[in-house]
Design a protein around this motif. Structure first.
Motif, PDB file in Angstrom:
ATOM      1  N   ALA A   3      40.060  40.195  51.485  1.00 26.98           N
ATOM      2  CA  ALA A   3      41.105  39.471  51.355  1.00 26.98           C
ATOM      3  C   ALA A   3      41.092  39.424  49.750  1.00 26.98           C
ATOM      4  N   THR A   4      42.615  39.340  49.324  1.00 26.73           N
ATOM      5  CA  THR A   4      42.782  39.037  47.906  1.00 26.73           C
ATOM      6  C   THR A   4      43.724  37.824  47.597  1.00 26.73           C
ATOM      7  N   LYS A   5      44.079  37.117  48.519  1.00 30.48           N
ATOM      8  CA  LYS A   5      44.658  35.923  48.297  1.00 30.48           C
ATOM      9  C   LYS A   5      44.455  34.859  49.590  1.00 30.48           C
ATOM     10  N   CYS A  49      38.959  35.358  40.762  1.00 26.56           N
ATOM     11  CA  CYS A  49      39.290  36.173  41.757  1.00 26.56           C
ATOM     12  C   CYS A  49      40.509  37.013  41.280  1.00 26.56           C
ATOM     13  N   VAL A  50      40.204  38.221  41.139  1.00 22.69           N
ATOM     14  CA  VAL A  50      41.399  39.365  40.807  1.00 22.69           C
ATOM     15  C   VAL A  50      41.406  40.540  41.554  1.00 22.69           C
ATOM     16  N   ASP A  51      42.468  40.906  42.096  1.00 26.46           N
ATOM     17  CA  ASP A  51      42.437  41.829  43.293  1.00 26.46           C
ATOM     18  C   ASP A  51      41.393  41.666  44.344  1.00 26.46           C
ATOM     19  N   ASP A  52      40.683  42.544  44.424  1.00 24.30           N
ATOM     20  CA  ASP A  52      39.509  42.440  45.490  1.00 24.30           C
ATOM     21  C   ASP A  52      38.390  42.146  44.925  1.00 24.30           C
ATOM     22  N   GLU A  53      37.900  41.540  43.726  1.00 25.27           N
ATOM     23  CA  GLU A  53      36.866  40.993  43.006  1.00 25.27           C
ATOM     24  C   GLU A  53      36.727  39.702  42.941  1.00 25.27           C
TER      25      GLU A  53
END
Length: 232
Positions: free
Chosen positions: A201-203, A179-183
């Motif tokens: 979501a990004t986290k 999971c990196v940024d929005d990917e």
């Protein structure tokens, strides 16, 4: 001469620090559920309900019932999660949830999140749980656009890219979720099985499921990831 040697020594140390490997942490200590908490609705008002998440022979085991989730206490962002799991007996269902937040947001059971499916022969599917994500060939893999959604009764499943990436029941599988940024990218036993972007979501927290089947985990390792070195 001494000045020149000192200069190159400083450069060497700086280069070594720059190229050092990112630190990995084990999310499971092999002894107890420290760092996690259980959210199982059946345990709310029934003192006789069992906790479906146990430690056995140094492994984290989801017994499958009663249904619920084991959720990290901590929130994570920009990471690579490596999981080794197996259905030791019968083929079954389970999942790892990334970017988890609001508990019981769907069907009074599932936390708001993106589920990375582990169900036998479907490992790597995405399930949208009050969060959303986009993939290439969206209509082919999710169905008609008018049926898409992230809540009850909507088309929340996004099919993975491959068949045959899983090992036979009883053998260990390796799943990597990045999971990196929005990917979000997913590998199963070395095969890239899913890739999504524009995630809402990004986290968030991480979670594993009790969803009807017994599944064993022998590795849950997280590596904080430098966006520059993310896997292509």
């Amino acid at each position: 001469m001494k000045t020149t040697i000192s200069f190159f020594l400083i450069l060497f140390i700086a280069a070594a620090c720059t190229n050092s490997e990112p630190e990995s942490i084990s999310l499971f200590n092999g002894e107890n559920l420290s760092g996690w908490h259980v959210d199982v609705p059946a345990m709310d008002n029934n003192p006789e309900a069992i906790n479906p998440f146990i430690v056995r022979d140094g492994m984290l085991v989801s017994l499958g019932t009663p249904g619920g989730h084991l959720i990290t206490d901590s929130v994570f962002q920009d990471y690579r999660l490596e999981v080794e799991y197996r259905f030791a007996g019968e083929p079954g269902n389970c999942g790892v949830l990334v970017h988890a937040s609001t508990p019981r947001a769907l069907y009074d059971m599932f936390p708001k999140s993106i589920e990375v499916q582990m169900m036998h022969e479907n490992a790597g599917d995405f399930w949208c749980i009050v969060e959303d994500i986009t993939v290439p060939d969206m209509e082919e893999r999710r169905g008609p656009k008018e049926e898409w959604g992230i809540t009850e009764g909507k088309a929340r499943r996004i099919l993975n890219l491959t068949d045959g990436s899983e090992n036979p029941v009883g053998e260990w599988n390796n799943m990597v979720v990045e999971c990196v940024d929005d990917e979000v990218k997913v590998w199963v036993n070395g095969d890239l099985v899913n890739y999504g972007y524009d995630c809402t979501a990004t986290k968030g927290q991480l979670a594993v499921q009790a969803e009807g089947s017994e599944v064993e985990f022998r590795k849950l390792e997280l590596t904080s990831i430098d966006k520059i070195t993310s896997t292509e």
